[in-house]
Design a protein around this motif. Structure first.
Motif, PDB file in Angstrom:
ATOM      1  N   ASP A 162      -0.895  11.365  -0.884  1.00 40.71           N
ATOM      2  CA  ASP A 162      -1.093   9.924  -1.040  1.00 40.71           C
ATOM      3  C   ASP A 162      -2.257   9.730  -2.030  1.00 40.71           C
ATOM      4  O   ASP A 162      -3.169  10.555  -2.088  1.00 40.71           O
ATOM      5  CB  ASP A 162      -1.452   9.307   0.317  1.00 40.71           C
ATOM      6  CG  ASP A 162      -1.466   7.791   0.280  1.00 40.71           C
ATOM      7  OD1 ASP A 162      -0.482   7.189   0.735  1.00 40.71           O
ATOM      8  OD2 ASP A 162      -2.474   7.222  -0.199  1.00 40.71           O
ATOM      9  N   VAL A 163      -2.213   8.643  -2.791  1.00 39.46           N
ATOM     10  CA  VAL A 163      -3.223   8.466  -3.836  1.00 39.46           C
ATOM     11  C   VAL A 163      -4.621   8.238  -3.256  1.00 39.46           C
ATOM     12  O   VAL A 163      -5.624   8.424  -3.938  1.00 39.46           O
ATOM     13  CB  VAL A 163      -2.825   7.311  -4.781  1.00 39.46           C
ATOM     14  CG1 VAL A 163      -3.184   5.948  -4.183  1.00 39.46           C
ATOM     15  CG2 VAL A 163      -3.473   7.487  -6.144  1.00 39.46           C
ATOM     16  N   HIS A 164      -4.675   7.809  -1.991  1.00 34.64           N
ATOM     17  CA  HIS A 164      -5.968   7.639  -1.325  1.00 34.64           C
ATOM     18  C   HIS A 164      -6.313   8.911  -0.561  1.00 34.64           C
ATOM     19  O   HIS A 164      -5.427   9.573  -0.006  1.00 34.64           O
ATOM     20  CB  HIS A 164      -5.910   6.451  -0.361  1.00 34.64           C
ATOM     21  CG  HIS A 164      -5.485   5.173  -1.019  1.00 34.64           C
ATOM     22  ND1 HIS A 164      -4.177   4.712  -0.998  1.00 34.64           N
ATOM     23  CD2 HIS A 164      -6.197   4.281  -1.752  1.00 34.64           C
ATOM     24  CE1 HIS A 164      -4.105   3.571  -1.679  1.00 34.64           C
ATOM     25  NE2 HIS A 164      -5.308   3.292  -2.160  1.00 34.64           N
ATOM     26  N   ASP A 224       2.060   5.841  -3.785  1.00 35.89           N
ATOM     27  CA  ASP A 224       1.126   4.913  -4.427  1.00 35.89           C
ATOM     28  C   ASP A 224       0.399   5.532  -5.624  1.00 35.89           C
ATOM     29  O   ASP A 224      -0.491   4.907  -6.204  1.00 35.89           O
ATOM     30  CB  ASP A 224       0.126   4.317  -3.426  1.00 35.89           C
ATOM     31  CG  ASP A 224      -0.443   5.330  -2.467  1.00 35.89           C
ATOM     32  OD1 ASP A 224      -0.216   6.538  -2.675  1.00 35.89           O
ATOM     33  OD2 ASP A 224      -1.123   4.919  -1.503  1.00 35.89           O
ATOM     34  N   GLY A 271       1.827   5.969   1.506  1.00 34.96           N
ATOM     35  CA  GLY A 271       1.525   4.679   0.905  1.00 34.96           C
ATOM     36  C   GLY A 271       2.441   4.331  -0.246  1.00 34.96           C
ATOM     37  O   GLY A 271       3.106   5.176  -0.842  1.00 34.96           O
ATOM     38  N   TYR A 298       2.605   0.407  -2.663  1.00 31.78           N
ATOM     39  CA  TYR A 298       2.242  -1.013  -2.615  1.00 31.78           C
ATOM     40  C   TYR A 298       2.729  -1.726  -3.873  1.00 31.78           C
ATOM     41  O   TYR A 298       1.928  -2.223  -4.661  1.00 31.78           O
ATOM     42  CB  TYR A 298       0.719  -1.161  -2.462  1.00 31.78           C
ATOM     43  CG  TYR A 298       0.194  -0.319  -1.321  1.00 31.78           C
ATOM     44  CD1 TYR A 298       0.247  -0.768  -0.011  1.00 31.78           C
ATOM     45  CD2 TYR A 298      -0.303   0.961  -1.571  1.00 31.78           C
ATOM     46  CE1 TYR A 298      -0.200   0.023   1.036  1.00 31.78           C
ATOM     47  CE2 TYR A 298      -0.754   1.758  -0.527  1.00 31.78           C
ATOM     48  CZ  TYR A 298      -0.698   1.279   0.769  1.00 31.78           C
ATOM     49  OH  TYR A 298      -1.131   2.062   1.799  1.00 31.78           O
TER      50      TYR A 298
HETATM   51 ZN   LIG Z   1      -2.464   5.328  -0.056  1.00 32.35          ZN
END
Ligand SMILES: [Zn+2]
Length: 188
Positions: A37-39, A114, A155, A157
């Motif tokens: 996930d990018v986070h 994401d 994620g 968005y």
């Molecule tokens: Zn994320």
């Protein structure tokens, strides 16, 4: 053993719970969590900070949320705007060695989308093809080395819901392709 809960975007950390349940049932001992996930996988990092049986690997955009990063067992922060080729090369530089080093009983893979260039919260610049190649790379790297892997979507968005659904479907398409070559995958 009580489950610690890290409250962020999600109330429950599904990967942490899955790892703990499987360990409690005696089905696995060591687990490698691959969080793309990018986070940053900050909740997972905190939950397993003092637990050597679960190795946490997070590859994320360095300037993205959360502002204050936690410490995974391996963090690979990426510069904003990174595109497909550089991303896939970075992943290839870490994942095979990590599998050889950790030798997990199970890999849990968070395939957040994401990191797509059109994501509202992403800040990386992967294309649909890049996401598919990423998922294929994770799956085939694990399969070739004989490590079972279970995947979850993460994620994403985008304002365009159909485009977002398609991006999440890329994981299932990749898993289907790899599973067609082998009966190795579980839970994908
Ligand atoms: Zn994320």
């Amino acid at each position: 053993m009580p489950f610690p809960i890290w409250v962020g975007v999600c109330i429950f950390n599904d990967l942490a719970i899955a790892a703990r349940v499987l360990q409690t049932l005696g089905l696995v001992q060591s687990v490698l969590i691959v969080d793309l996930d990018v986070h940053q996988g900050d909740g997972t990092a905190v939950i397993f900070a003092d637990d050597p049986s679960v190795f946490t690997f997070s590859m994320h955009c360095e300037v993205n949320f959360p502002g204050t990063k936690q410490q995974s067992d391996l963090d690979v922060p990426l510069p904003a705007g990174m595109e497909d080729e550089a991303y896939l090369q970075t992943l290839a530089a870490h994942l095979p060695d990590l599998l050889d080093r950790v030798q997990p009983d199970l890999v849990l893979y968070d395939a957040g989308v994401d990191s797509h260039f059109d994501d509202r919260l992403g800040k990386l610049a992967l294309s649909d093809r890049g996401l598919f190649c990423r998922d294929m790379q994770v799956l085939t790297t694990c399969r070739q080395r004989g490590y079972p892997i279970a995947c979850v979507i993460g994620g994403g968005y985008a304002d365009d819901f159909e485009a977002l659904v398609y991006r999440h479907s890329l994981l299932h398409r990749a898993a289907g392709d790899v599973a067609a070559q082998s009966q190795f995958l579980i839970g994908a």
